[in-house]
Each structure stands twice: as structure tokens, then as C-alpha cells.
Design an enzyme around this catalytic site. Sequence first.
Site, PDB file in Angstrom:
ATOM      1  N   CYS A   1      10.669   1.369  -7.110  1.00 47.98           N
ATOM      2  CA  CYS A   1      10.964   1.677  -5.572  1.00 47.98           C
ATOM      3  C   CYS A   1      10.598   0.606  -4.537  1.00 47.98           C
ATOM      4  O   CYS A   1      10.997   0.489  -3.485  1.00 47.98           O
ATOM      5  CB  CYS A   1      10.132   2.849  -5.314  1.00 47.98           C
ATOM      6  SG  CYS A   1       8.370   2.238  -5.000  1.00 47.98           S
TER       7      CYS A   1
ATOM      8  N   HIS B   1     -14.568   5.132  -6.624  1.00 45.63           N
ATOM      9  CA  HIS B   1     -13.811   3.997  -6.293  1.00 45.63           C
ATOM     10  C   HIS B   1     -12.865   3.691  -7.165  1.00 45.63           C
ATOM     11  O   HIS B   1     -12.378   2.414  -7.179  1.00 45.63           O
ATOM     12  CB  HIS B   1     -14.650   2.570  -5.782  1.00 45.63           C
ATOM     13  CG  HIS B   1     -15.615   3.227  -4.729  1.00 45.63           C
ATOM     14  ND1 HIS B   1     -16.650   2.525  -4.260  1.00 45.63           N
ATOM     15  CD2 HIS B   1     -15.384   4.079  -3.965  1.00 45.63           C
ATOM     16  CE1 HIS B   1     -17.228   3.005  -3.286  1.00 45.63           C
ATOM     17  NE2 HIS B   1     -16.475   3.879  -2.812  1.00 45.63           N
TER      18      HIS B   1
HETATM   19  P1  NAD Z   1     -24.339  -3.353  -3.940  1.00 46.31           P
HETATM   20  O1  NAD Z   1     -23.903  -4.876  -4.329  1.00 46.31           O
HETATM   21  O2  NAD Z   1     -24.003  -3.272  -2.385  1.00 46.31           O
HETATM   22  O3  NAD Z   1     -25.795  -2.760  -4.132  1.00 46.31           O
HETATM   23  C1  NAD Z   1     -26.367  -3.248  -5.531  1.00 46.31           C
HETATM   24  C2  NAD Z   1     -27.777  -2.917  -5.365  1.00 46.31           C
HETATM   25  O4  NAD Z   1     -28.179  -3.177  -6.852  1.00 46.31           O
HETATM   26  C3  NAD Z   1     -28.495  -4.159  -4.487  1.00 46.31           C
HETATM   27  O5  NAD Z   1     -29.242  -3.358  -3.632  1.00 46.31           O
HETATM   28  C4  NAD Z   1     -29.271  -4.898  -5.544  1.00 46.31           C
HETATM   29  O6  NAD Z   1     -30.571  -5.103  -5.153  1.00 46.31           O
HETATM   30  C5  NAD Z   1     -29.588  -3.789  -6.785  1.00 46.31           C
HETATM   31  N1  NAD Z   1     -29.580  -4.447  -8.188  1.00 46.31           N
HETATM   32  C6  NAD Z   1     -28.818  -5.236  -8.670  1.00 46.31           C
HETATM   33  N2  NAD Z   1     -29.157  -5.395 -10.008  1.00 46.31           N
HETATM   34  C7  NAD Z   1     -30.182  -4.619 -10.203  1.00 46.31           C
HETATM   35  C8  NAD Z   1     -31.125  -4.440 -11.526  1.00 46.31           C
HETATM   36  N3  NAD Z   1     -30.831  -5.026 -12.334  1.00 46.31           N
HETATM   37  N4  NAD Z   1     -32.150  -3.377 -11.002  1.00 46.31           N
HETATM   38  C9  NAD Z   1     -32.473  -2.673  -9.959  1.00 46.31           C
HETATM   39  N5  NAD Z   1     -31.535  -3.081  -8.841  1.00 46.31           N
HETATM   40  C10 NAD Z   1     -30.595  -3.836  -9.034  1.00 46.31           C
HETATM   41  O7  NAD Z   1     -23.340  -2.123  -4.803  1.00 46.31           O
HETATM   42  P2  NAD Z   1     -22.895  -0.925  -4.161  1.00 46.31           P
HETATM   43  O8  NAD Z   1     -23.837  -0.135  -3.381  1.00 46.31           O
HETATM   44  O9  NAD Z   1     -22.397  -0.174  -5.581  1.00 46.31           O
HETATM   45  O10 NAD Z   1     -21.557  -1.178  -3.431  1.00 46.31           O
HETATM   46  C11 NAD Z   1     -20.580  -2.112  -3.957  1.00 46.31           C
HETATM   47  C12 NAD Z   1     -19.349  -1.866  -3.977  1.00 46.31           C
HETATM   48  O11 NAD Z   1     -18.716  -2.681  -4.768  1.00 46.31           O
HETATM   49  C13 NAD Z   1     -18.900  -0.513  -4.481  1.00 46.31           C
HETATM   50  O12 NAD Z   1     -18.117   0.058  -3.991  1.00 46.31           O
HETATM   51  C14 NAD Z   1     -18.337  -0.813  -5.880  1.00 46.31           C
HETATM   52  O13 NAD Z   1     -16.954  -0.127  -6.046  1.00 46.31           O
HETATM   53  C15 NAD Z   1     -17.784  -2.240  -5.849  1.00 46.31           C
HETATM   54  N6  NAD Z   1     -18.422  -2.998  -7.007  1.00 46.31           N
HETATM   55  C16 NAD Z   1     -18.335  -2.841  -8.413  1.00 46.31           C
HETATM   56  C17 NAD Z   1     -18.836  -3.453  -9.577  1.00 46.31           C
HETATM   57  C18 NAD Z   1     -18.600  -2.948 -10.663  1.00 46.31           C
HETATM   58  O14 NAD Z   1     -18.076  -2.184 -11.104  1.00 46.31           O
HETATM   59  N7  NAD Z   1     -19.792  -3.141 -11.591  1.00 46.31           N
HETATM   60  C19 NAD Z   1     -19.336  -4.639  -9.302  1.00 46.31           C
HETATM   61  C20 NAD Z   1     -19.319  -5.012  -7.803  1.00 46.31           C
HETATM   62  C21 NAD Z   1     -19.045  -4.330  -6.863  1.00 46.31           C
HETATM   63 ZN    ZN Z   2       7.202   2.431  -6.775  1.00 44.27          ZN
END
Ligand code: NAD
Ligand code: ZN
Length: 253
Positions: free
Chosen positions: A164, A127
Site C-alpha cells: 500500500c 510497548h
Molecule cells: P528507564 O531506563 O527509564 O529506567 C530503568 C531503571 O532501572 C533506572 O531507574 C535504573 O536506575 C534502573 N536499573 C538499571 N539497571 C538496574 C539493575 N541492574 N538493578 C536495579 N535497577 C536497575 O526504563 P523504563 O522505565 O523501562 O522506560 C524505558 C522505556 O524504553 C520503556 O518504555 C521501554 O520500552 C524502552 N526500553 C526498552 C529496553 C529493553 O527492551 N531492554 C531498553 C531501553 C529502553
Molecule cells: Zn501497507
Amino acid sequence: MTLQADLKTAQDRLAEYLAEARHAVAFTGAGLSTESGIPDFRSPGGLWTQNKPIPFEIFLAHRAARTEAWRRKFAMDAAFSSAKPGRGHLALARLIQDGQLSGIITQNIDGLHQASGVPPDALVELHGNGTYATCLDCESRYELDWVHTQFHAHGELAPDCPACGGPVKSATISFGQSMPQGEMLRASAMTRSSDLFIVIGSSLVVYPAASFPIRAKQNGARLVILNREPTELDDLADLVVRAEIGDVLAPFA
Ligand code: NAD
Ligand code: ZN
């Protein structure tokens, strides 16, 4: 058969699987970084509940949406710029270093895998990366400092590309935006060659990202899902561990 394991059993089983694997791959999501203080999307109080993501089409169509996206981005960066890798990041970096893990496919954009010492050739950022910006039309790269200065110089307004006139966006992939081709190909190759696929901290609802664990399993890999809550794909997994990521992975660091 899916096994839901307690902490000790899970750690033993994971160690066994890693020892038996020739190409283990980790697939990480926002849950890996909550221990570092960065909220995930879908947990209670997560980013999703505070701010619904701005879809790509809306970002393209309205300067007000671009301005809002940059306002959020600067606020997040101010809050999370001091985040350090957690126990999970450190364990994965160690496993890569020791050759027990071949690579990491991440949905995260926070740069914490790099900060923990994972080399670029072992990491696929599905991403994108939030540490710089690009023009969506001519692909010129802009540093965040430049965007920040422009944003404030014009009374908090999203800047356009000086080259651009195109829209400038942080180098991350939004909902509705097409996936980066090179990264998709690398992730596919990693998935194809994996015989152990370990999902860590992802709700597995975002596609196409969540298709990788399915493909790994279809390819004959063992599938492990480590997440504190149930995920969409638990039924497919050989091992489901519902626990804190840091607690489970700490002994591997
Ligand atoms: P999500 O938030 O949908 O799911 C995260 C999962 O992790 C949840 O089911 C939660 O229960 C679990 N979780 C959280 N903390 C935990 C821990 N300490 N131990 C065990 N489980 C834990 O995240 P996703 O599936 O990665 O999708 C989110 C989208 O948002 C991604 O595409 C990402 O690009 C973006 N995002 C990125 C960040 C980052 O870079 N840190 C933060 C938020 C969102
Ligand atoms: Zn440009």
C-alpha cells in the site's frame, strides 16, 4: 508505610508477600535487562543520553527519520541479538512456572521474558515487540530480514510497504504513538486482579505505563518497587528495594 530494606530483609519480605498473595503481578522495565548487557534509557550512559528517541510524528513525517530509526534498530540488533536472560528474568520465569506469579506486564521490547520461558498468556508487552515490523497503514507484517535487504538495496533508505505504500515500522510503540488496545486491556485486567504488584527496573516516568502501579495500589494491592535508583512512585510503595535486581531475585530462580 514505605520500608526501604537491605538485601536480606528485602528478600524475606518479598518471599512473605509472594506467599500471601493470590495474584502477584510483576511490572518490568529496561533495568531488568541491563544485566543482560542491554542498556536502559535513563541510567548514565543509557540509550537516552546517546540517542534521543524519535517521536512518532517525526517518524511519520520524514523518510530521513524513518531511515535513521532503521539504522539505529539494525545497529542495536547487531549489538544485542546475543543477549541472554539475566538472573531477574530467570527468577520471574520460575515464579510463573510455580504459580507464585500470575503474570508479567513489561515495557521491554527485547524478548528476554519469552527467552526465559514465560508463556505468551502470562505476558503483556505494553510497548510492543522489536522482532518484526508492520506497515502503519495496512498492518501487513514484514520480517526484519526483508526490511534489512530492502534498506540496503536502496542505498540505506527506509522501505515503504509494497502492498500500500505506507511506512514500515518496527512493531514497537514510540513516544507519541497510541498504545496497543488489546495489550492495554490485558494489562488493566491483570492489574485489577492483582493483590501484589512488583515493579522491577523501571524509572516509572513513561505514561500510560506508569499508571498501572498507581492503579494497583488504588485497588488495594501491595506495591513493591525494586530499582537501584529512586523512582517517581516510591512514596506510594509498601516496600522499596534499592539494589541490583539480579542480586535480589537470584534466590527465587
Ligand atoms: P528507564 O531506563 O527509564 O529506567 C530503568 C531503571 O532501572 C533506572 O531507574 C535504573 O536506575 C534502573 N536499573 C538499571 N539497571 C538496574 C539493575 N541492574 N538493578 C536495579 N535497577 C536497575 O526504563 P523504563 O522505565 O523501562 O522506560 C524505558 C522505556 O524504553 C520503556 O518504555 C521501554 O520500552 C524502552 N526500553 C526498552 C529496553 C529493553 O527492551 N531492554 C531498553 C531501553 C529502553
Ligand atoms: Zn501497507
